[in-house]
Write an enzyme that holds these catalytic residues in place. Sequence first.
Site, mmCIF file in Angstrom:
data_model
loop_
_atom_site.group_PDB
_atom_site.id
_atom_site.type_symbol
_atom_site.label_atom_id
_atom_site.label_comp_id
_atom_site.label_asym_id
_atom_site.label_seq_id
_atom_site.Cartn_x
_atom_site.Cartn_y
_atom_site.Cartn_z
ATOM 1 C CB SER A 116 -0.967 -0.028 1.180
ATOM 2 O OG SER A 116 -2.097 0.787 0.918
ATOM 3 C CE LYS A 168 -16.958 19.758 12.147
ATOM 4 N NZ LYS A 168 -15.766 20.048 11.347
#
Length: 299
Positions: A116, A168
């Site tokens: 990765s 949020k």
Amino acid sequence: MFSRRHPFLFFILVFTAIVLAFMTIMSSLFVVSSQKPGFDLGEKVGVVEINGVIHSSRYVLEDLKRFRETPSIKAIVVRINSPGGAVGPSQEIYREIEKTLENKTVVASMGSIAASGGYYIASAADTIMANPGTLTGSIGVIMSYTNLQELLKKIGLAPVVIKSGEYKDMASPVNELEPDEKAILQSFTDDIHQQFIADVARGRNMAVSTVAELADGRIYTGKKAKALGLVDQFGNLADAVEMAGRKAGIKGKVTPVYPPKRSRFSILELILGKSAKELFDLPVRNEGVSGGYLYRPGV
């Protein structure tokens, strides 16, 4: 006198003063020693190590810059033993390798794992060298979090959230993930994934479509990665150092040089048994959902 009236407190104050003085002296010696490159005797190859999960790029950037600006360092080997990590630091290291390639050879050497973000960084180098059994690939992005909603219900806790925007608290561990929230997070993940693919394609001089076919998150052995064009050659760290030196035109013996060791002494570590970095990282690692270039099996 104070020392006679409070002998125990006086002893503690004196002992503390001695410890602080010792720490100041050791810190000063470390700063002075770390400013001496120590690379002025002959042409050498600098080795920059990236070990473990990538949370920060600071020291790697410092080491790359130090070697890049040291005339006697003719080439650099980036030794990677990492399953990847945070996106930002991985991209910063990739960019620093790109800048270094403008005037010096950079060879990536994969150890037991360079997956990765570890592979992302390696792809920026001139050449990638791995072992046949190196675990690499995992070209992808992972985002996960734990939903605690049912647990909170069982113990009788009701979360209260006050927010300024609809999304949020998206992916909050105390709320169900709504379909529109999931779509936003998926779009975010796809964007970062496309950045990963584009940078690997650029670094490896491969077609974006070719890299995209390999970028489904699966892992590869070094042997398989070489067959797919993700790795150039087989070899260990010593082989990578030798290759980097020869590519840079070093004649005779090729000698590796490592950055000066950084001080690990910490009063927090002495008292609590943890480094300051580990202590400050703890809240960040448990801070909800985040996307990363990280190979994390079992998630």
